[in-house]
Design an enzyme around this catalytic site. Structure first.
Site, PDB file in Angstrom:
ATOM      1  N   ARG A   1       0.625  -1.110  -0.136  1.00 40.41           N
ATOM      2  CA  ARG A   1      -0.096   0.157   0.159  1.00 40.41           C
ATOM      3  C   ARG A   1       0.945   1.332  -0.167  1.00 40.41           C
ATOM      4  O   ARG A   1       0.382   2.279  -0.556  1.00 40.41           O
ATOM      5  CB  ARG A   1      -1.075  -0.114   1.217  1.00 40.41           C
ATOM      6  CG  ARG A   1      -1.952   1.197   1.228  1.00 40.41           C
ATOM      7  CD  ARG A   1      -3.017   0.957   2.304  1.00 40.41           C
ATOM      8  NE  ARG A   1      -3.920   0.455   1.912  1.00 40.41           N
ATOM      9  CZ  ARG A   1      -5.238   0.789   1.103  1.00 40.41           C
ATOM     10  NH1 ARG A   1      -5.486   1.853   0.861  1.00 40.41           N
ATOM     11  NH2 ARG A   1      -6.237  -0.123   0.954  1.00 40.41           N
TER      12      ARG A   1
ATOM     13  N   GLU B   1      -9.293   6.298   7.522  1.00 36.90           N
ATOM     14  CA  GLU B   1      -7.998   6.610   7.217  1.00 36.90           C
ATOM     15  C   GLU B   1      -7.589   7.745   6.686  1.00 36.90           C
ATOM     16  O   GLU B   1      -6.364   8.470   6.928  1.00 36.90           O
ATOM     17  CB  GLU B   1      -7.248   5.419   6.513  1.00 36.90           C
ATOM     18  CG  GLU B   1      -7.373   4.135   7.452  1.00 36.90           C
ATOM     19  CD  GLU B   1      -7.060   3.001   6.806  1.00 36.90           C
ATOM     20  OE1 GLU B   1      -5.496   2.253   6.835  1.00 36.90           O
ATOM     21  OE2 GLU B   1      -7.648   2.597   5.818  1.00 36.90           O
TER      22      GLU B   1
END
Length: 771
Positions: A322, A725
Site C-alpha cells: 500500500r 484513514e
C-alpha cells in the site's frame, strides 16, 4: 455542512448528523468494555513473562519458583499448547504465541501464569530464571537493508522507461527522508477473557478488530474446529490497526490457560507491557531520484522504500504494497519505478496502523514536490497543481489503474481560496524577513487514498437482520466498533431502508456465531462493506413485507409504499409494526441475511497491474506553523481542512473522524518518537516518555469542513466515501510547513533534510547540520 444541492432523504436518518450510539455511555462511564464485564465465578488472571534481550537462544527456562508462588494455579510454555503455536496472520510460520526457544525481540512472550489475582500472577512471573545464548541482533533499519535481511522478498512496480527519462530530464535531484514509527496508544489496551463452555468449546470476549481471525487462530491452537470457538466483540476502546492481528497472541494464551485449568481466564496488558510487546507503525527509509522540467513538471521518478518490519512478516507485505500504491499521492508520474524492501530487525513485529503504509508513501512524494519547488524557487502549491492527475493521458497510476473520479484540483482550489493561502503566504514571507529567530511556514498538501482491501478476497461482508413482532429490529454484522461510529452508521442504513426511527434498530455485539467468516474492520471499508451487507438484508425483508401486503390485498407490489413510521397499501395506511404483525401471522419470515462483495476490483501482483481500489477518497489541508530556531520548539498556528466524504452518511461522526485523524497524524509527524536502547529494549514505553498530542498542541484556529460538492458514483452505500484513514494524511501539511519554515532560515538550493517526527531536537540538528 451545506447539502442544499443533495436529494433529501425521506426517512430523515441517512446523511444526517446523528450522535454516536454510545456517546452518552462514553461520557457517563457506562459503556462496557471487556474489563468492565461481570467476572465469571472462579476467574483466573493471567500475566505473561517476556524476554529481556533482543536475540538469543534460550538454554534454560526455570519456572519452579513461578509455579510455587502464592496464588498461582497454572504456568504454561509453548510445550503446553495442544495444537499449533503458530500465529502468523499470513501463515508465514515466523511467529509464535509463546517462544519455542529462539528469541527475536526484547519483550517476546516466553511463558504465561494464571493466578487468583493479577498482582499475584505478575509477581510470580518475575521469579523466572532464564539463561540464554546471545546471538547478533540487528536493531536498525539501515543495517538490515545493507545486510539484505528481509521478512519477505522485495517487490517492484514500474511503468514507462524511468531510467531513460531520468537521464534526459532537464533537472534531476536525489534525496532521502526517514519516517519514524508510531505506537497505537489506544485507551483500552490488549485484553481478552476466555470462558470454557461445554463439550470443550470456548467463548472469547475480546477487544479485536478481527473476530474471525481470533476464532480461527484459537481453534488451531486448541486443536479444534472453528465452530467450537465463539468470539464476541461489543466495542473496543480504540484500535487504529493495533488490534487487527496483534490481539490473537493474547487470545491464544488466555484460551490455552482456560483449557489447561478448566476455568475462565482474563488477560489484560498494562500500558508498559502493551507498548513493549505489540507492533507499531513501520519506520520507513525513502530514497528518491526525480527528473523534472523548468516549470517543475515531473518527468520521471525512481523511489525506494525500506521498511522496518521487525522480527516477522505479520501484515508487512500488504502494508508495504500500500505504501507503493500511494507513492504517487495525487500526482501523475509519466515514468516511474518503485522498489520496496521489507527489512527484518530484532524488534517487535510491526503491524497495521491507520493508513496502512499510505502515510509513509505519501510523505516521500510530498518531500519530492517540496524539493522541486525549493530548487526552482517556486511556491510548492504551484508545483503541486502542475503535477496533479488530470488532463489527457494523465490519469494512469503506477500500477496501471485509471483515476476515474479525480476531484483533487477542484477541492484544492476551493480550499486555497477559503483559507486565504496566497495572501497568508505573502504575509509569512514578510514576517520572516523581519524575524531572524521565530520563523513561520505554510503548506497546502493533498490526499488521494485508495479504498478497498488490496488483498482482493477480503472485500466481503455479511449481516443479519431480524424484525420482531412489535416492529423493533435486531441488527448484527461483521464489522467491529472501535469508537469510529460504525454501528451508528449501519443502523442508520437499516432504519432508512425500512423507514423506521433509528431508536427502533438495536445493533448487537459482533459475534462469530451470528455472522461468520468476516473480514477485519480495517482499510476504511467498514461502512462501505457492512453497510451494503446490512442494506441487502433489510431490502430482502422490505421486499417480503411488500409482497405480503400486496398479495394479501390483491394489489400490485407498486401499490405498497413505505413511508416514515408507516406503510401505505393502496388506500390503506398501517403502522410499520401492524404490517409486521400481520406478516408474522401470514407465516412470512422476518429474518434475513445480507452479503456484499466489492465489485470491479482485481489485481495481478506479479505484474503489479490492476484495479486494487473501488475508488479514491480525497482531501487537502493548509497548515501554518511557527518555529523557534534557537530551541527547535514549534507550534501549530492554524489549520484549514476540506475533506471529501462523498455524500456523508453521518456528517457529525465523519467530522470527528477527520479531526481525530489529523491530530493522530500530527503526533506521528511531530511528537511521537520510539526509541530503543543498544540492547534492543524499547525505552519509550509509557505516556511519560512517549508523547502523543494534547489539547495544547492544537491550533487556536482549527477549521474543518466536509466538501459540500462531494459525491460517489462507484455504487457505494448511499454514495458516501470512507473516512477512517484518509484524514490522517492531511497532517503531512504540518511537516511540509515546518520544512518551509526551516528552508527560509537556512537558504541554499537544497531543501533541509527534516525527517519525521520533527521533534525540537531533530529540528535543531537539522539547523545545525546545514552548510
Amino acid at each position: 455542512m451545506n447539502r442544499s444541492d443533495r436529494q433529501a432523504n425521506p426517512s430523515g436518518v441517512v446523511h444526517h448528523p446523528v450522535p454516536h450510539d454510545s456517546a452518552h455511555k462514553h461520557v457517563a462511564g457506562t459503556a462496557h468494555y471487556v474489563d468492565d464485564l461481570p467476572e465469571p465465578d472462579r476467574l483466573l488472571h493471567a500475566y505473561v513473562g517476556v524476554s529481556e534481550f533482543a536475540h538469543g537462544r534460550i538454554t534454560e527456562l526455570d519456572l519452579h519458583a513461578v509455579q510455587s508462588a502464592p496464588g498461582v494455579v497454572a504456568v504454561i510454555t509453548a510445550a503446553d499448547i495442544p495444537g499449533s503455536n503458530e500465529i502468523s496472520p499470513i501463515h508465514a510460520d515466523d511467529e509464535r504465541a509463546l517462544c519455542d526457544g529462539l528469541v527475536e525481540f526484547a519483550g517476546q512472550p516466553l511463558f504465561a501464569v494464571a493466578a487468583h489475582s493479577r498482582d499475584q500472577a505478575r509477581r510470580a512471573a518475575r521469579l523466572a530464571r532464564i539463561r540464554h545464548e546471545p546471538l547478533p541482533a540487528t536493531l536498525e533499519l539501515q543495517e538490515a537493508l545493507e545486510q539484505e535481511q528481509y521478512v519477505l522478498p522485495p517487490h517492484h512496480m514500474r511503468r514507462g522507461e524511468p531510467e531513460t527519462a531520468l537521464q534526459r530530464a532537464t533537472h534531476r535531484l536525489q534525496g532521502e527522508v526517514h519516517t519514524g514509527g508510531q505506537d497505537h496508544l489506544y485507551l483500552e489496551g490488549q485484553v481478552c477473557m476466555a470462558i470454557p463452555q461445554e463439550d470443550g468449546d470456548m467463548l472469547l470476549n475480546i477487544s479485536s478488530q478481527h473476530p474471525t481471525e481470533i476464532q480461527q487462530t484459537i481453534a488451531r491452537a486448541l486443536g479444534v474446529d472453528d465452530n467450537a470457538i465463539t468470539v464476541e466483540v461489543r466495542r473496543m476502546g480504540g484500535a487504529f490497526g493495533g488490534k487487527e492481528t496483534q490481539a490473537a497472541q493474547w487470545a491464544v494464551i488466555a484460551a490455552v490457560l482456560a483449557r489447561h485449568t478448566g476455568r475462565p481466564v482474563k488477560l489484560r496488558l498494562d500500558r508498559d507491557d502493551d507498548m513493549r510487546s505489540t507492533g507499531k507503525r513501520h519506520d520507513f527509509l525513502i530514497r528518491y531520484d526525480v527528473g523534472f522540467d523548468d516549470d517543475g513538471r515531473i518527468e520521471a521518478l525512481a523511489v525506494t522504500h525500506a521498511a522496518r518490519c521487525g522480527m516477522s512478516a505479520d501484515l508487512s507485505g500488504a502494508i508495504c504494497d500500500r505504501a507503493m500504491f500511494h507513492a504517487d499521492n495525487a500526482y501523475f508520474l509519466p515514468h516511474v519505478q518503485i522498489d520496496s524492501y521489507r527489512c527484518k530487525t530484532h524488534t517487535v513485529s510491526n503491524t497495521a496502523f491507520r493508513g496502512f503504509g499510505g502515510p509513509q508513501g505519501m510523505l516521500g512524494m510530498e518531500r519530492v514536490i517540496d524539493e522541486i519547488a525549493h530548487y526552482l524557487g517556486k511556491d510548492p502549491l504551484e508545483v503541486r497543481r502542475l503535477n496533479f492527475y488530470g488532463g489527457e493521458g494523465r490519469d494512469l497510476t503506477p500500477y496501471h489503474m485509471q483515476v476515474e473520479d479525480n476531484i483533487i484540483q477542484a477541492l484544492v482550489e476551493e480550499l486555497a481560496a477559503s483559507s486565504g493561502y496566497p495572501e497568508r503566504r505573502r504575509e509569512i514571507d514578510a514576517f520572516n524577513r523581519d524575524s531572524p529567530v521565530i520563523r513561520r511556514g505554510i503548506a497546502l498538501t493533498p490526499v488521494k487514498f485508495g479504498i478497498s482491501f488490496t488483498t482482493t478476497h477480503l472485500n466481503q461482508a455479511g449481516a443479519l437482520v431480524h424484525i420482531y413482532r412489535d416492529g423493533s429490529i435486531h441488527l448484527n454484522h461483521g464489522g467491529t466498533e472501535m469508537g469510529q461510529g460504525l454501528m451508528t452508521k449501519v443502523a442508520q442504513v437499516v432504519a432508512d431502508e425500512l423507514m423506521v426511527d433509528l431508536r427502533r434498530v438495536k445493533v448487537t455485539a459482533t459475534h462469530t456465531g451470528k455472522v461468520p467468516n468476516t473480514s477485519a474492520t480495517a482499510a476504511s471499508s467498514g461502512s462501505d462493506m457492512n453497510g451494503m451487507a446490512a442494506l441487502a438484508a433489510a431490502r430482502t425483508l422490505r421486499e417480503r413485507l411488500t409482497a405480503f401486503a400486496a398479495e394479501s390485498r390483491g394489489l400490485a407490489p407498486e401499490a405498497v409504499e413505505f413511508r416514515h413510521h408507516e406503510v401505505r397499501i393502496g388506500e390503506e395506511t398501517l403502522r410499520f409494526e401492524q404490517l409486521v404483525e400481520q406478516a408474522w401471522a401470514g407465516r412470512v419470515s422476518l429474518s434475513a441475511t445480507g452479503f456484499y462483495r466489492t465489485p470491479r476490483i482485481h489485481y495481478d501482483r506479479d505484474r503489479a497491474r490492476g484495479r486494487p481500489f473501488l475508488y479514491f477518497a480525497y482531501g487537502a489541508a493548509v497548515s501554518e506553523v511557527e518555529v523557534d530556531t534557537l530551541t527547535g520548539e514549534h507550534r501549530l498556528r492554524r489549520v484549514d481542512i476540506l475533506h471529501d466524504a462523498g455524500r456523508s452518511l453521518n456528517p457529525a461522526i465523519d467530522l470527528g473522524q477527520i479531526e481525530g485523524g489529523f491530530v493522530q497524524g500530527l503526533g506521528w509527524l511531530t511528537t511521537e518518537e520510539l526509541w530503543w536502547d543498544d540492547a534492543g529494549r524499547l525505552r519509550t514505553h509509557a505516556p511519560s516518555t512517549y508523547k502523543i498530542p494534547t489539547i495544547g498542541d492544537l491550533p487556536e484556529a482549527f477549521h474543518v469542513n466536509i466538501w459540500a460538492r462531494g459525491d460517489n458514483d462507484q455504487g457505494t452505500i448511499h454514495r458516501s466515501k470512507a473516512v477512517g484513514e484518509p484524514p490522517l494524511m492531511l497532517a503531512l501539511s504540518v511537516h511540509s510547513a515546518l520544512t518551509q519554515a526551516l528552508a527560509g532560515t537556512l537558504g541554499g538550493q537544497r531543501l533541509p533534510g527534516l525527517d519525521a517526527p520533527a521533534t525540537p531536537e531533530r529540528i535543531l540538528r537539522c539547523l545545525q547540520s546545514a552548510p
